[in-house]
Design an enzyme around this catalytic site. Structure first.
Site, PDB file in Angstrom:
ATOM      1  NE  ARG A 182       3.887   6.480   1.769  1.00 54.19           N
ATOM      2  CZ  ARG A 182       4.206   5.258   2.169  1.00 54.19           C
ATOM      3  NH1 ARG A 182       4.846   4.439   1.366  1.00 54.19           N
ATOM      4  NH2 ARG A 182       3.877   4.855   3.360  1.00 54.19           N
ATOM      5  CG  HIS A 239      11.102  -2.433   5.136  1.00 51.29           C
ATOM      6  ND1 HIS A 239       9.740  -2.409   4.917  1.00 51.29           N
ATOM      7  CD2 HIS A 239      11.369  -3.620   5.713  1.00 51.29           C
ATOM      8  CE1 HIS A 239       9.213  -3.534   5.359  1.00 51.29           C
ATOM      9  NE2 HIS A 239      10.182  -4.284   5.841  1.00 51.29           N
ATOM     10  CE1 TYR A 249       8.847   4.908   3.347  1.00 49.24           C
ATOM     11  CE2 TYR A 249       7.282   6.733   3.369  1.00 49.24           C
ATOM     12  CZ  TYR A 249       7.746   5.546   3.901  1.00 49.24           C
ATOM     13  OH  TYR A 249       7.124   4.989   4.997  1.00 49.24           O
ATOM     14  N   PRO A 264       0.781  -1.230   0.000  1.00 44.74           N
ATOM     15  CG  PRO A 264      -0.909  -1.557   1.560  1.00 44.74           C
ATOM     16  CD  PRO A 264       0.340  -2.175   1.026  1.00 44.74           C
ATOM     17  CG  ASN A 265      -0.265   4.276   1.261  1.00 41.85           C
ATOM     18  OD1 ASN A 265      -1.235   4.864   0.778  1.00 41.85           O
ATOM     19  ND2 ASN A 265      -0.335   3.630   2.412  1.00 41.85           N
ATOM     20  CG  ASN A 299       8.602  -1.950   0.587  1.00 42.25           C
ATOM     21  OD1 ASN A 299       7.994  -2.121   1.653  1.00 42.25           O
ATOM     22  ND2 ASN A 299       9.184  -0.811   0.281  1.00 42.25           N
ATOM     23  CD  GLU A 336      10.587  -7.758   5.886  1.00 41.12           C
ATOM     24  OE1 GLU A 336      10.867  -8.913   6.319  1.00 41.12           O
ATOM     25  OE2 GLU A 336      10.096  -6.866   6.600  1.00 41.12           O
ATOM     26  CB  ALA A 386       1.103  -0.217   6.079  1.00 38.73           C
ATOM     27  NE  ARG A 439       9.618   5.928   9.204  1.00 39.70           N
ATOM     28  CZ  ARG A 439       8.740   5.740   8.211  1.00 39.70           C
ATOM     29  NH1 ARG A 439       8.969   4.810   7.294  1.00 39.70           N
ATOM     30  NH2 ARG A 439       7.647   6.479   8.141  1.00 39.70           N
TER      31      ARG A 439
HETATM   32  C1  DQA Z   1       8.159   0.909   4.192  1.00 35.12           C
HETATM   33  C2  DQA Z   1       8.140   1.089   5.724  1.00 35.12           C
HETATM   34  C3  DQA Z   1       6.758   0.810   6.280  1.00 35.12           C
HETATM   35  O1  DQA Z   1       6.755   0.969   7.690  1.00 35.12           O
HETATM   36  C4  DQA Z   1       5.749   1.770   5.689  1.00 35.12           C
HETATM   37  O2  DQA Z   1       4.452   1.467   6.150  1.00 35.12           O
HETATM   38  C5  DQA Z   1       5.806   1.847   4.211  1.00 35.12           C
HETATM   39  C6  DQA Z   1       7.099   1.746   3.520  1.00 35.12           C
HETATM   40  C7  DQA Z   1       9.511   1.303   3.587  1.00 35.12           C
HETATM   41  O3  DQA Z   1       9.746   0.958   2.440  1.00 35.12           O
HETATM   42  O4  DQA Z   1      10.340   1.965   4.240  1.00 35.12           O
HETATM   43  O5  DQA Z   1       4.797   2.076   3.560  1.00 35.12           O
HETATM   44  O6  DQA Z   1       7.939  -0.473   3.905  1.00 35.12           O
END
Ligand code: DQA
Length: 145
Positions: free
Chosen positions: A19, A101, A24, A11-12, A75, A99, A78, A108
Site C-alpha cells: 500500500r 505511526h 509506508y 485498518p489497511n 498503530n 502510539e 485511520a 501530511r
Molecule cells: C498511519 C498514519 C495514518 O494517518 C493513516 O491513516 C494510516 C497509517 C501511519 O502509520 O503512518 O493508515 O497510522
C-alpha cells in the site's frame, strides 16, 4: 517468564509493503513482528502482533490485553483520527501505551494532525518508518524494567 507486549495495527495495515510504498515503505507486518521480537529478546519481552480493519475488533483486543499484556504498542492507522472507542478502550488499560505511526503524520494532511489515542499514549513515535515499532519496544523495555 517474559512479559507480553501486544502490538495492535488498524485498518489497511494488512497491506503494509504493498500500500502506497512511497509513504509506508516496502516492509510488511511480518517484518515488523520479526524486528520487534528481536528487540524483545534483549529485554525479556514477548510480542503478539495483531491487525484488523474493524474498529470493534481492535477494542476487543485491547480488552484482552488488560488480562494478558504488560504494555500495548498501537498503530491505530485511520482510527487514530476518528475513534473515541479506541481511546476509551485504551483508558481501561493500566500499563504503558505507545502510539506509532510509520509516516510523519504532522507533515501530511491536516486531518492526520489530531490523534484521539495521543490523549492516552505515554509516548508517540511518527515518521521513523517501521523502525518506530522497534524503538517503541526499546522504550517498553525501559518502562517495564
Ligand atoms: C498511519 C498514519 C495514518 O494517518 C493513516 O491513516 C494510516 C497509517 C501511519 O502509520 O503512518 O493508515 O497510522
Amino acid at each position: 517468564m517474559s512479559k507480553l507486549i501486544t502490538i495492535l495495527n488498524g485498518p489497511n495495515l494488512n497491506l503494509l509493503g504493498k500500500r502506497e510504498p512511497e509513504i509506508y515503505g516496502h516492509d510488511t507486518l511480518d517484518d515488523v513482528e520479526a524486528a520487534c521480537a528481536r528487540v524483545g529478546k534483549d529485554f525479556g519481552l514477548a510480542v503478539k502482533l495483531l491487525q484488523s480493519n474493524w474498529e470493534g475488533q481492535i477494542v476487543d483486543w485491547i480488552h484482552d490485553a488488560r488480562h494478558e499484556a504488560a504494555g500495548i504498542i498501537i498503530n491505530p492507522a485511520a482510527l487514530t483520527h476518528t475513534s473515541v472507542a479506541v481511546l476509551d478502550a485504551l483508558n481501561t488499560f493500566d500499563g504503558p501505551v505507545i502510539e506509532v505511526h510509520i509516516s510523519q503524520v504532522h507533515k501530511r494532511e491536516a486531518f492526520r494532525h489530531h490523534s484521539y489515542v495521543s490523549m492516552r499514549a505515554d509516548g508517540v513515535i511518527a515518521g521513523f518508518g517501521i523502525d518506530g515499532y522497534a524503538l517503541a519496544m526499546r522504550r517498553m523495555g525501559s518502562l517495564l524494567a
